[in-house]
Each structure stands twice: as structure tokens, then as C-alpha cells.
Design a protein around this motif. Structure first.
Motif, PDB file in Angstrom:
ATOM      1  N   VAL B  47      41.364  33.902  39.796  1.00  0.00           N
ATOM      2  CA  VAL B  47      40.052  33.779  40.439  1.00  0.00           C
ATOM      3  C   VAL B  47      39.850  35.020  41.312  1.00  0.00           C
ATOM      4  O   VAL B  47      40.760  35.441  42.006  1.00  0.00           O
ATOM      5  CB  VAL B  47      39.972  32.516  41.320  1.00  0.00           C
ATOM      6  N   VAL B  48      38.655  35.631  41.252  1.00  0.00           N
ATOM      7  CA  VAL B  48      38.339  36.777  42.113  1.00  0.00           C
ATOM      8  C   VAL B  48      37.254  36.338  43.095  1.00  0.00           C
ATOM      9  O   VAL B  48      36.289  35.693  42.709  1.00  0.00           O
ATOM     10  CB  VAL B  48      37.822  37.967  41.269  1.00  0.00           C
ATOM     11  N   VAL B  49      37.424  36.701  44.362  1.00  0.00           N
ATOM     12  CA  VAL B  49      36.467  36.276  45.393  1.00  0.00           C
ATOM     13  C   VAL B  49      35.936  37.484  46.137  1.00  0.00           C
ATOM     14  O   VAL B  49      36.688  38.392  46.463  1.00  0.00           O
ATOM     15  CB  VAL B  49      37.163  35.358  46.422  1.00  0.00           C
ATOM     16  N   GLY B  50      34.616  37.485  46.411  1.00  0.00           N
ATOM     17  CA  GLY B  50      34.039  38.498  47.280  1.00  0.00           C
ATOM     18  C   GLY B  50      33.370  37.779  48.428  1.00  0.00           C
ATOM     19  O   GLY B  50      32.739  36.747  48.242  1.00  0.00           O
ATOM     20  N   ILE B  51      33.515  38.301  49.643  1.00  0.00           N
ATOM     21  CA  ILE B  51      32.928  37.628  50.803  1.00  0.00           C
ATOM     22  C   ILE B  51      32.070  38.615  51.585  1.00  0.00           C
ATOM     23  O   ILE B  51      32.451  39.775  51.772  1.00  0.00           O
ATOM     24  CB  ILE B  51      34.040  36.990  51.666  1.00  0.00           C
ATOM     25  N   VAL B 115      35.507  32.801  38.223  1.00  0.00           N
ATOM     26  CA  VAL B 115      36.689  32.339  37.496  1.00  0.00           C
ATOM     27  C   VAL B 115      36.950  33.321  36.365  1.00  0.00           C
ATOM     28  O   VAL B 115      36.097  33.516  35.502  1.00  0.00           O
ATOM     29  CB  VAL B 115      36.439  30.931  36.917  1.00  0.00           C
ATOM     30  N   ILE B 116      38.130  33.949  36.373  1.00  0.00           N
ATOM     31  CA  ILE B 116      38.454  34.898  35.311  1.00  0.00           C
ATOM     32  C   ILE B 116      39.147  34.158  34.176  1.00  0.00           C
ATOM     33  O   ILE B 116      38.870  34.379  33.005  1.00  0.00           O
ATOM     34  CB  ILE B 116      39.375  36.026  35.831  1.00  0.00           C
ATOM     35  N   HIS B 117      40.077  33.277  34.544  1.00  0.00           N
ATOM     36  CA  HIS B 117      40.741  32.487  33.512  1.00  0.00           C
ATOM     37  C   HIS B 117      41.187  31.170  34.127  1.00  0.00           C
ATOM     38  O   HIS B 117      41.646  31.146  35.261  1.00  0.00           O
ATOM     39  CB  HIS B 117      41.954  33.230  32.965  1.00  0.00           C
ATOM     40  N   ASP B 118      41.007  30.071  33.408  1.00  0.00           N
ATOM     41  CA  ASP B 118      41.353  28.760  33.940  1.00  0.00           C
ATOM     42  C   ASP B 118      42.477  28.163  33.126  1.00  0.00           C
ATOM     43  O   ASP B 118      42.271  27.781  31.977  1.00  0.00           O
ATOM     44  CB  ASP B 118      40.104  27.863  33.896  1.00  0.00           C
ATOM     45  N   ASP B 119      43.683  28.086  33.715  1.00  0.00           N
ATOM     46  CA  ASP B 119      44.776  27.425  33.004  1.00  0.00           C
ATOM     47  C   ASP B 119      45.333  26.325  33.883  1.00  0.00           C
ATOM     48  O   ASP B 119      46.521  26.199  34.081  1.00  0.00           O
ATOM     49  CB  ASP B 119      45.867  28.449  32.643  1.00  0.00           C
ATOM     50  N   GLY B 120      44.451  25.493  34.455  1.00  0.00           N
ATOM     51  CA  GLY B 120      44.919  24.403  35.306  1.00  0.00           C
ATOM     52  C   GLY B 120      44.968  24.816  36.769  1.00  0.00           C
ATOM     53  O   GLY B 120      45.046  25.988  37.089  1.00  0.00           O
TER      54      GLY B 120
END
Lengths: 299, 228, 238
Positions: B47-51, B115-120
């Protein structure tokens, strides 16, 4: 002005305290609402006279909407929620050809409170819809296989529309009760698929109830000042609270959901207190539900 | 995963080896435009976040005594739906309890998660990256928080930090946000039915796992400041 | 106090408690001044930003953190861009959450008849006189004696760019190594604002760009790397 309470029985004392406290000048409730509530919490009661662990009076009315297949109206104090369920026929999902659908939708219209504006559903309504969908799935109150008429071809879709008519806090509890009651009230007609034409034939004369196996009931708590837990908060108490937690439990004391969207951290003892209170609430609500269903059958 | 043989007396063994978190890693200050940014990787989930904040706020959304916090979660494919809104609410309420929003009234703090990739364990990865991004932006915080997910499978074993496959096969998935000061539960999101005993056991396991995540936060911040 | 002194120079995270008020006996409590990044919570001093704990004698502690976003603080000299003229005040953008106001009388020698020559889009170096969370920030271009003291409109030509607040604080140190190194290269003018904005001007556009790029990149370089880059540059250019 706080008058010193005279010696009296505990209930009389509490009533007297409440009376003297509610005579606070009007500006105190609007300018310093937190201080106003704190004064009551010190005496272990709340502005409307309830104890910290007491729910508001719950009234339930089933089957009021005749055009829906099942309906229920719930009043939790001032909070009013109405739920209507409509069954429609559709093809089952490709990944589960022997199951039907349940589609809940929570609507918080501008009618119920000034904080909601007209337009697309806001975050609170969408989060509540997701919460209801999760509770239906987690509690398995209804087997989705029961909704299938013919595998791969036809199944029931239950659209549950939950509308809030008056927002005075704690809509999640009321929505769950309304949903449960209207599910018990739903009567779906028999459907056969005609092999020759491939069309569905609906027999409106023969109707049957849904098979509800579990009865999930929600209990919501608000956290005040990082330490005090109060049950069934009103809208004013919700605005002043520092945290919120909802516990959904079924009659076998299995937890379906522990929904705590952020807010002040809670210790394990407090979490256990919430669970215990939710268990007693489940018994109260199931009793009420059975009473209403019996009176409906008697008619 | 260590598999122990079942006794003939019908006792179930608990898989001890599944009480480990997957490998996690993080990168701070990777985006140049936002005031703070971070990316958190847990196994394969990224996950990448920008604030942005404290920044200007629209008059209709401003609050006279605190900063208005807005969270936007973008899924990998498709448009954000009701599930994303629900997760946004969880993340927003957790951040509001951790950030000192009273120090910046009439401003807005916006968190955007991709979300870049969701594996749980998606929600816990989002929470961890949000906390790292808030630290990177230098926002005043009351405490740190971390997200931990655990799954209860059909045999009653508790698996920590499940993959997507493990989540599908289990009967309950619980996500908690634990705070750094007193290690108590700040946020709880559950899926599936479970008993009270299993609930308390999951909390205990997640609280222990949170220790390693907080130590990781300290190490990564230490590494960042050692360069200057 | 001893435990706090031990942690000076170490990385601290939000939520870390520095002193416990209950640990020290009544008579032994010293005064501790909390700088940026620290706050008081009843009896304890709690960290609220991540960074390195620093100490200045006798009792000042603060957290040195890296940040890009500027939050206005009183007394800081900032570079602002004039965005609007409304009545008797100028609205100036200083990079915070709100636009700051600058009265037209807050310039040296300005009177009601003699207005300063400030246009929309001008760069202004001024000092924050009111900056707290509850009010709109206010700027002035004169000091308490009424003199400009280097403040006012500037910036004909030159380049304005943004860096992190940590770099700006490093540049404004009394014996800044970075400035000393750059001095040896070629002459240039520089204005440094505490809001992360730097303006540079040199003899030609190319030299201006070189200085700007150097300043932006020396944030992430160690001293040795920086000296190396400067040496290579001076060999190539001059």
C-alpha cells in the motif's frame, strides 16, 4: 444551581438529582455541553434519567408496509428506523450458482437530521450498509442456499431497504433489530420453473416464511472522556464521545461482529464488559421479538 | 507451516509456527509532492500513502476547533465502492484518535491510500502505512498505532497475518489497531463468527505481534535520521 | 532529568514519555522548557513528533524532525508571495494553511499618503508578528524600532524554490558549513525563508541554476559527498 440532595431512598435521590441538574440554565447545554454531561456522569446517570447501562425503550411494529414482502418499524427512544424487504427473481451469481443474494441498503435522508444533506449517500450511510451486509454474512442468520429456486437458473434476491426517519443516535442497533424483525416477517410465494417454457411461475396463494436460524442483536456503546462507557448513546452523547463500539452477538453467545471504528483505546476488561452487556441485550430483544411475533400470529 | 500429527484421542494441536508475521518492509518520503508519504509491504500486500496537511480547507468542511481529516482509499482495480468507504471510516477514526488535531483548527489533513497489491491483511497494511506517512509528514501525534490481522481457521487455530488464500479458507478474520502507549485495542474490525474466548486470545496474540512492528518503526526512523 | 539527558541524540517516537512527574521527589524538580515536538501531559513530558532529541543548556529540549509543510510560528522570517491587495492590507502566501496579512503601513517610511510600491506577484521577506493556531497570521516588514533591517520587497530576477525545513535551519546556523563551501565557488545573492523557500540570484542564469540544484541536493548528501561535488564542479566550470 445544584441543590444538596436530602436523605431519601436511592431511586428518589437519583430522581431528585436529575431534576435539579436538568434545571441548569439553557446556555449551559449549548455553550458547555461536555460539562453538562459530565455533571450527570459523576452521579452515574444521564440527562434523560437513564443509568449508564440502560437501553432506551424499544418498540417494535411488524408488517406495517403491505406492498413489501416483509417490513418492520423500530423505535429506540426517539431513533426511528423502518425496514422494508422486497423479494425479486434473478439469475444466481456465477461463482455460487446455488445461492441467492441479500442486498442491504441503509439510507440516511435529510429528513432524519440536519447533519445529512440531499444527494448521494454519505460516508456514514455507506459504512452502515457495509456493516449490515457483514452482520448478515457473519451471523449466517439465513442460509443463502434457501434462496435458490433452481440451481444455476433462478434464485431470490432480497432487497432490504433500511430508512432512518428520526436520527437520535445509535442507528446501528435499531437497524439490526428492524432487519431481523422484517426477515422474520417476510413471506415469499412459491415459485416453479416451467420446464417447457423456461419461465418462472409464481403462486401467490402459497406463501412461506424464511428459515431464520440465528438471531443476531447489536449493542452499541460510546466512550466518554477516555474511560466511561455508556450504552445506547443519544445523538448529543455521540457527538461528545471520544470512541464508539458495537458488539453483535447471537443467542448462542457467539460474536458476529466487534465493530470499533477507531477512537480511544479500550482495555480488555472494558471489552469484556461490553460483550457481557451485549449478551443480556440479546436476551431482552429476542423476548420482545417473540412476543410481537406471537401477537401477530394471534391475529 | 509445521504440521503436527493428530492424536488418536481427538485432541487438536495448535500450529505454533503460524504465530509469525510475514516479512514486512517500508519506505518513507518516496513521493516528492505530498507533505509526507510512505509505502508499507507485508508479504505481498503493498500500500502506498500520501498525506497532505495541515492545508487549506473548504469553508463547508472546516471545523472551528480541530483539523478535518479526510481519507481516500483507492482500490487496485475499479471504482471505490461501499467496502472502501467502510475501510476509510476505520482508518479515519483511528487516525483522528492518534493525531493531535486540536493543534491545527480550520485546516484539513488529507490521506490518500493506493492499493498496489492485495494478498490478505489489507486493512492492517493500510493502517501501518498511514502511521508511517503521518510520522514522515511531521504531524503531531499523541501515540503511534499499528494494524495486525489474524484469522481463525475451521479447526480453531489462530493464524497471524494471513494471506488472501488463508483468509478465504478461514471462518473468521479479525483486524485490530493497537496503540503504542498502553498496547490497547484502538480499532476492531471483524468478519465471521467467533467465541468470546477466541476474541480475547486473538487480541493477546495481536498485542504481542504489535511489539515487533513498533520496534520496526523505531529502527526505520533511526535509519532515516542517521543519514543526516 | 537524568533519563532525559541520556536520551539526547537518540531517535524518539510520538508517545514516548521523557520524564515521569511522579518519579522525582518534590524538592528536586527542575524547570524543563519544551521546544517543538514536545508537549506537556499533566505531569509528564511526551514526545509528539518523530526525530532526534536535542538539548541546549541549561534546560531547553526539543525534537529535530524533517518536515516539508510549514506551520507559522511567531518571530520567524519568511518569504511570501503577494497574492492580492484588498483595501489596506496585502494577502501574502507563506506556504501555511491560511494566507497571511501584511498591512501597507508595516513598511519603513510608509504613511497613509506614501504607500509602498508592492504589486501582486512580488516576493516579500517579512517577519511573523502574530502566528497561532486560532488566528490568521500577520506579517510586518519593519522591526520594533521602525527600520526595515533587510526586510521588504525583493527579487528582480533570480529563482525561488522550495526545500525542506530541516535544510533551511541548517543553512541559517551561524557557522553554516554549506554556506562556507558555496562561498568559495562564485558570488551569488541568497534569501532564506524559514518557511522552506530559498531565493538565489547569480551573475548568469546558468550559475543561478547550478546554485539552486546544489542547495536542493545537499539535503541528502553528507559533508564529504558535498565537498566532492563542489570540487568537481569548480574544476569543470571555472
Amino acid at each position: 444551581m445544584l441543590r444538596r440532595p436530602q436523605r431519601a431512598s436511592k431511586l428518589h435521590q437519583r430522581v431528585m438529582n436529575t431534576n435539579s441538574l436538568t434545571q441548569a440554565p439553557w446556555h449551559q447545554t449549548t455553550v458547555e455541553p461536555l460539562e453538562y454531561h459530565r455533571k450527570f456522569l459523576k452521579e452515574n446517570c444521564r440527562p434523560d434519567g437513564r443509568e449508564l447501562g440502560e437501553f432506551r425503550t424499544t418498540t417494535l411494529n411488524i408488517g406495517s408496509i403491505t406492498t413489501a414482502d416483509g417490513s418492520a418499524l423500530v423505535k429506540l427512544g426517539n431513533t426511528t428506523i423502518i425496514c422494508g424487504i422486497k423479494g425479486e427473481l434473478a439469475a444466481p451469481p456465477a461463482d455460487a450458482p446455488d445461492k441467492g443474494y441479500i442486498v442491504p441498503n441503509v439510507d440516511l435522508p435529510p429528513l432524519c437530521s440536519s447533519r445529512f444533506r440531499p444527494g448521494p449517500p454519505g460516508e456514514q450511510a455507506q459504512a452502515a450498509s457495509q456493516f449490515i451486509a457483514d452482520v448478515i454474512e457473519n451471523s449466517e442468520m439465513l442460509q443463502r442456499e434457501d434462496l435458490c429456486i433452481e440451481k444455476g437458473k433462478l434464485s431470490w434476491v432480497l432487497y432490504c431497504d433500511i430508512i432512518c426517519l428520526d436520527y437520535d443516535g445509535n442507528i446501528l442497533d435499531a437497524c439490526i433489530i428492524a432487519l431481523l424483525a422484517s426477515m422474520k416477517n417476510v413471506q415469499l410465494p412459491e415459485v416453479h420453473v416451467n420446464e417447457q417454457t423456461g419461465l418462472a411461475e409464481v403462486n401467490m396463494k402459497k406463501k412461506r416464511h424464511l428459515n431464520i436460524v440465528k438471531h443476531p442483536v447489536a449493542a452499541s456503546f460510546a466512550v466518554f472522556d477516555n474511560s466511561i462507557l455508556i450504552v445506547d448513546p443519544t445523538s448529543d452523547e455521540e457527538n461528545l464521545s471520544t470512541g464508539f463500539i458495537t458488539v453483535v452477538i447471537d443467542e448462542e453467545e457467539k460474536l458476529c461482529t466487534v465493530h470499533k471504528p477507531g477512537g480511544t483505546p479500550l482495555s480488555n476488561e472494558k471489552l469484556q464488559d461490553c460483550i457481557n452487556r451485549a449478551i443480556t441485550r440479546n436476551k431482552e430483544v429476542c423476548k420482545l421479538l417473540n412476543k410481537v411475533m406471537k401477537s401477530m400470529k394471534a391475529k | 507451516m509445521v504440521c503436527l500429527p493428530l492424536d488418536a484421542g481427538a485432541h487438536k494441536f495448535r500450529h505454533m509456527a503460524d504465530r509469525r508475521l510475514r516479512e514486512f518492509g517500508c519506505e518513507q518520503n518516496l513521493l516528492s509532492r505530498p507533505d509526507g508519504s510512505a509505502s508499507f509491504v507485508q508479504g505481498d500486500t503493498t500500500v502506498v500513502v500520501g498525506i497532505y496537511g495541515p492545508a487549506e480547507v473548504k469553508v463547508s468542511k472546516e471545523s472551528y476547533d480541530r483539523a478535518t481529516l479526510e481519507v481516500i482509499l483507492k482500490p487496485k482495480v475499479g471504482l471505490p465502492g461501499v467496502a472502501e468507504r467502510s475501510r476509510e471510516q476505520f482508518i479515519r477514526e483511528t487516525c483522528e484518535a492518534a493525531l493531535l488535531t486540536a493543534l491545527h483548527p480550520r485546516t484539513s489533513i488529507v490521506l490518500i491510500l493506493q492499493v498496489i497489491h492485495d494478498d490478505g491483511s489489507l486493512l492492517s497494511c493500510c493502517l501501518n502505512s498511514a502511521c508511517m506517512a503521518a510520522m514522515d509528514a511531521g504531524l503531531n501525534m499523541r501515540c503511534l498505532f499499528c494494524g495486525v490481522t489474524c484469522a481463525i481457521d475451521l479447526d480453531g487455530n489462530i493464524i497471524l497475518d494471513p494471506t488472501a488464500k488463508q483468509e478465504k479458507e478461514s471462518r473468521a478474520v479479525l483486524t485490530f489497531a493497537i496503540d503504542s502507549v498502553e498496547r490497547q485495542v484502538m480499532m476492531s474490525s471483524t468478519k465471521g463468527a467467533f467465541t468470546t474466548a477466541e476474541f480475547h486470545q486473538s487480541i493477546a496474540i495481536c498485542q504481542k505481534a504489535a511489539e515487533s512492528i513498533f520496534q520496526f518503526y523505531r529502527d526505520s526512523v533511526g535509519r532515516r535520521y542517521s543519514k543526516s | 532529568m537524568s533519563s532525559t539527558k541520556e536520551r539526547v541524540g537518540c531517535v524518539v517516537l510520538p508517545g514516548d514519555v521523557l520524564t515521569c512527574g511522579s518519579e522525582l521527589p518534590e524538592g528536586k524538580r527542575d524547570k524543563l522548557i519544551c521546544g517543538p515536538g514536545l508537549r506537556r501531559d499533566v505531569d509528564d513530558v511526551v514526545v509528539c513528533k518523530s526525530g532526534i532529541l536535542r538539548h541546549k543548556e541549561p534546560n531547553l529540549y526539543w525534537v529535530d524532525s524533517q518536515q516539508t509543510r510549514y506551520v507559522p510560528a511567531k518571530g520567524e522570517g519568511v518569504i511570501g508571495i503577494v497574492t492580492a491587495k484588498s483595501g489596506d492590507v496585502f494577502k501574502v502566501d507563506i506556504g501555511g494553511s491560511e494566507l497571511a496579512t501584511l498591512s501597507y503601513l508595516a513598511f519603513e517610511g510608509a504613511t497613509k499618503r506614501n504607500r509602498p510600491n508592492v504589486q501582486v506577484g512580488d516576493l516579500v521577506y517579512s517577519q511573523l508578528i502574530i502566528a497561532n493556531k486560532d488566528m490568521e497570521p500577520e506579517l510586518v516588514c519593519i522591526d520594533s524600532c521602525g527600520r526595515a533591517n533587510g526586510m521588504g520587497v525583493f527579487g528582480a530576477g533570480g529563482l525561488l524554490f522550495k526545500v525542506s525545513l530541516g535544510l533551511v535551519r541548517k543553512l541559517l546556523l551561524p557557522q553554516s558549513e554549506v554556506i562556507q563551501d558555496l562561498d568559495s565557488m562564485f558570488p551569488f545573492e541568497m534569501v532564506v525563508g524559514m518557511n522552506g523557500r530559498i531565493w538565489v540570484k547569480s551573475r548568469s542564469t546558468q550559475q543561478t541554476l547550478i546554485v539552486a540544484n546544489l542547495l536542493e541536493s545537499c539535503e541528502h548528501m553528507t559533508t564529504a559527498q558535498r565537498r566532492d561535488v563542489l570540487r568537481r564542479l569548480s574544476q569543470n566550470c571555472l
